[in-house]
Scaffold this motif. Structure first.
Motif, PDB file in Angstrom:
ATOM      1  N   HIS A  98       0.811  -1.226   0.000  1.00 15.39           N
ATOM      2  CA  HIS A  98       0.000   0.000   0.000  1.00 15.39           C
ATOM      3  C   HIS A  98       0.843   1.274   0.000  1.00 15.39           C
ATOM      4  N   ASP A  99       2.109   1.205   0.370  1.00 14.84           N
ATOM      5  CA  ASP A  99       2.952   2.403   0.408  1.00 14.84           C
ATOM      6  C   ASP A  99       3.840   2.531  -0.835  1.00 14.84           C
ATOM      7  N   ASP A 100       3.476   1.835  -1.917  1.00 14.22           N
ATOM      8  CA  ASP A 100       4.260   1.858  -3.151  1.00 14.22           C
ATOM      9  C   ASP A 100       4.004   3.163  -3.898  1.00 14.22           C
ATOM     10  N   ASP A 101       5.078   3.896  -4.244  1.00 14.28           N
ATOM     11  CA  ASP A 101       4.948   5.199  -4.926  1.00 14.28           C
ATOM     12  C   ASP A 101       4.429   5.031  -6.348  1.00 14.28           C
ATOM     13  N   GLU A 102       4.845   3.978  -7.022  1.00 11.19           N
ATOM     14  CA  GLU A 102       4.418   3.767  -8.408  1.00 11.19           C
ATOM     15  C   GLU A 102       2.906   3.565  -8.504  1.00 11.19           C
ATOM     16  N   VAL A 103       2.356   2.830  -7.547  1.00 11.78           N
ATOM     17  CA  VAL A 103       0.910   2.593  -7.539  1.00 11.78           C
ATOM     18  C   VAL A 103       0.165   3.885  -7.255  1.00 11.78           C
ATOM     19  N   ALA A 104       0.691   4.709  -6.348  1.00  6.49           N
ATOM     20  CA  ALA A 104       0.049   5.985  -6.033  1.00  6.49           C
ATOM     21  C   ALA A 104       0.037   6.899  -7.257  1.00  6.49           C
ATOM     22  N   LEU A 105       1.113   6.925  -8.028  1.00  4.75           N
ATOM     23  CA  LEU A 105       1.148   7.740  -9.242  1.00  4.75           C
ATOM     24  C   LEU A 105       0.173   7.208 -10.290  1.00  4.75           C
ATOM     25  N   ASP A 106       0.094   5.887 -10.438  1.00  7.73           N
ATOM     26  CA  ASP A 106      -0.856   5.307 -11.401  1.00  7.73           C
ATOM     27  C   ASP A 106      -2.297   5.658 -11.042  1.00  7.73           C
ATOM     28  N   GLU A 107      -2.615   5.635  -9.767  1.00  7.34           N
ATOM     29  CA  GLU A 107      -3.976   5.973  -9.343  1.00  7.34           C
ATOM     30  C   GLU A 107      -4.272   7.451  -9.557  1.00  7.34           C
ATOM     31  N   ALA A 108      -3.269   8.313  -9.396  1.00  6.16           N
ATOM     32  CA  ALA A 108      -3.475   9.750  -9.601  1.00  6.16           C
ATOM     33  C   ALA A 108      -3.670  10.068 -11.081  1.00  6.16           C
ATOM     34  N   GLU A 109      -3.019   9.313 -11.985  1.00  8.04           N
ATOM     35  CA  GLU A 109      -3.121   9.555 -13.428  1.00  8.04           C
ATOM     36  C   GLU A 109      -4.230   8.742 -14.081  1.00  8.04           C
ATOM     37  N   ASP A 110      -4.997   8.011 -13.322  1.00  8.84           N
ATOM     38  CA  ASP A 110      -6.059   7.162 -13.854  1.00  8.84           C
ATOM     39  C   ASP A 110      -7.134   8.028 -14.493  1.00  8.84           C
ATOM     40  N   GLU A 111      -7.773   7.526 -15.559  1.00  7.70           N
ATOM     41  CA  GLU A 111      -8.799   8.303 -16.259  1.00  7.70           C
ATOM     42  C   GLU A 111     -10.061   8.490 -15.416  1.00  7.70           C
ATOM     43  N   PHE A 112     -10.266   7.660 -14.401  1.00  7.94           N
ATOM     44  CA  PHE A 112     -11.433   7.800 -13.526  1.00  7.94           C
ATOM     45  C   PHE A 112     -11.086   8.463 -12.194  1.00  7.94           C
ATOM     46  N   ALA A 113      -9.856   8.960 -12.051  1.00  9.35           N
ATOM     47  CA  ALA A 113      -9.438   9.568 -10.789  1.00  9.35           C
ATOM     48  C   ALA A 113     -10.296  10.780 -10.437  1.00  9.35           C
ATOM     49  N   ALA A 114     -10.681  11.566 -11.424  1.00 13.99           N
ATOM     50  CA  ALA A 114     -11.513  12.749 -11.160  1.00 13.99           C
ATOM     51  C   ALA A 114     -12.893  12.342 -10.660  1.00 13.99           C
ATOM     52  N   TYR A 115     -13.412  11.228 -11.153  1.00 16.99           N
ATOM     53  CA  TYR A 115     -14.716  10.751 -10.678  1.00 16.99           C
ATOM     54  C   TYR A 115     -14.629  10.278  -9.230  1.00 16.99           C
TER      55      TYR A 115
END
Length: 149
Positions: A98-115
């Motif tokens: 859960h503390d992986d930086d790469e996963v956090a960046l992927d979630e921030a750049e996700d196309e549904f992140a704004a939703y």
């Protein structure tokens, strides 16, 4: 001179009769108490089995406490930890932490992140079948009140 008692020849080879006048004690535990036909005797034997089981469990607990006391350990800590699926599972090397930086960046750049961040309201379209009934119109009206515009 007393005459020695001898068994009758018709019972030769059979077990001798108890002539001492003292009844032999029968074995109290049967391997399978369900074979006992008498319900009272069967329940009595099962009760003895449970009592023996409780006594054995108590003796084991006291023995563990005594061993822990001799070693200078706390009795509560000397209890055996049960084996479960979680504590016996081998750690998978490909598991995402859960503390992986790469996963956090992927979630921030996700196309549904704004939703998911509630920045954009999703658009909802409710459709019905070709010939809706009167009850379906009432259901659709309730759904429209439930979802925001």
């Amino acid at each position: 001179m007393a005459k020695k008692k001898t068994a009758d020849p018709s019972i030769k080879g059979k077990k001798p009769i108890n002539t001492s006048g003292v009844a032999k004690k029968r074995q109290t535990m049967v391997n399978n108490p369900s074979k006992i036909r008498n319900k009272l005797k069967r329940s009595e034997m099962y009760g003895k089995y449970l009592a023996d089981k409780r006594q054995l469990k108590r003796e084991l607990r006291l023995q563990r406490a005594k061993e822990a006391e001799e070693l200078g350990q706390d009795v509560q800590q000397s209890k055996a930890v049960p084996r479960t699926l979680d504590n016996t599972r081998e750690q998978e090397p490909t598991t995402v932490r859960h503390d992986d930086d790469e996963v956090a960046l992927d979630e921030a750049e996700d196309e549904f992140a704004a939703y998911f961040a509630d920045e954009i309201r999703p658009k909802i379209m409710i459709t019905t079948r070709p010939r809706p009934s009167r009850e379906l119109f009432h259901f659709i009206a309730d759904l429209m009140r439930f979802f925001p515009k």
